[in-house]
Motif scaffolding. Sequence first.
Motif, PDB file in Angstrom:
ATOM      1  N   UNK A 114      35.173  29.476  37.268  1.00 32.37           N
ATOM      2  CA  UNK A 114      36.488  30.041  36.947  1.00 32.37           C
ATOM      3  C   UNK A 114      36.527  30.546  35.507  1.00 32.37           C
ATOM      4  N   UNK A 115      35.908  29.824  34.598  1.00 37.44           N
ATOM      5  CA  UNK A 115      35.890  30.257  33.196  1.00 37.44           C
ATOM      6  C   UNK A 115      35.134  31.573  33.062  1.00 37.44           C
ATOM      7  N   UNK A 116      34.024  31.706  33.785  1.00 37.01           N
ATOM      8  CA  UNK A 116      33.257  32.947  33.727  1.00 37.01           C
ATOM      9  C   UNK A 116      34.005  34.079  34.417  1.00 37.01           C
ATOM     10  N   UNK A 117      34.637  33.773  35.538  1.00 34.72           N
ATOM     11  CA  UNK A 117      35.344  34.792  36.331  1.00 34.72           C
ATOM     12  C   UNK A 117      36.589  35.305  35.600  1.00 34.72           C
ATOM     13  N   UNK A 118      37.293  34.408  34.933  1.00 33.60           N
ATOM     14  CA  UNK A 118      38.525  34.795  34.235  1.00 33.60           C
ATOM     15  C   UNK A 118      38.252  35.387  32.860  1.00 33.60           C
ATOM     16  N   UNK A 119      37.008  35.414  32.463  1.00 33.92           N
ATOM     17  CA  UNK A 119      36.664  36.060  31.202  1.00 33.92           C
ATOM     18  C   UNK A 119      36.885  35.189  29.991  1.00 33.92           C
ATOM     19  N   UNK A 120      36.882  33.877  30.149  1.00 35.58           N
ATOM     20  CA  UNK A 120      37.014  33.004  28.992  1.00 35.58           C
ATOM     21  C   UNK A 120      35.699  33.024  28.236  1.00 35.58           C
ATOM     22  N   UNK A 121      35.719  33.459  27.032  1.00 37.95           N
ATOM     23  CA  UNK A 121      34.512  33.615  26.226  1.00 37.95           C
ATOM     24  C   UNK A 121      34.463  32.524  25.166  1.00 37.95           C
ATOM     25  N   UNK A 122      33.290  32.346  24.621  1.00 36.17           N
ATOM     26  CA  UNK A 122      33.150  31.414  23.521  1.00 36.17           C
ATOM     27  C   UNK A 122      33.848  31.993  22.298  1.00 36.17           C
TER      28      UNK A 122
END
Length: 157
Positions: free
Chosen positions: A63-71
């Motif tokens: 979900x973090x990768x899919x929603x575009x949550x970046x470092x």
Amino acid sequence: MHRQLPRLAASLLVWFSLAAGAVLPTVPTPAAEPVRSFGMAGLLQAAFGLAVVLALIFLCGWAARRLGLRQPGSGRMLKVVSSAMVGQRERVVVVEIGGSWLVLGVAAGQVRALHTLPAQSLPAAPAAALTGTTPVGAFSQKLLESLGKLNQLKKRA
């Protein structure tokens, strides 16, 4: 006084235990049942719980990768181009900022600008990684070779 302290503590402990026994009625306890082992059902329940926890971890990562949550700091203006150790606590770092490269000397408690260069384009892959002289390059090269041999063995069988 110090010699009488253990005697005083012991007498207080006896007095409190007698007072608690006098105030609280004693109830006979039933015979303790033997502890039952979990068996196969317990193992299956534990394995299912572990699988659910691992699935939740992977689901959160997806979900973090899919929603575009970046470092934090991934779209920063400052980029470390290269770094080399000079001593145990000293290093030389090339940093790109804007249209220029800064060559910095970094020590335990200080950073000094050594030189400024115009920004240059980096090669697609460093020459050391292509020749396999770095440990990472050597490992990846050996891994690719062994995977190729494994694929050839599978094709023969």
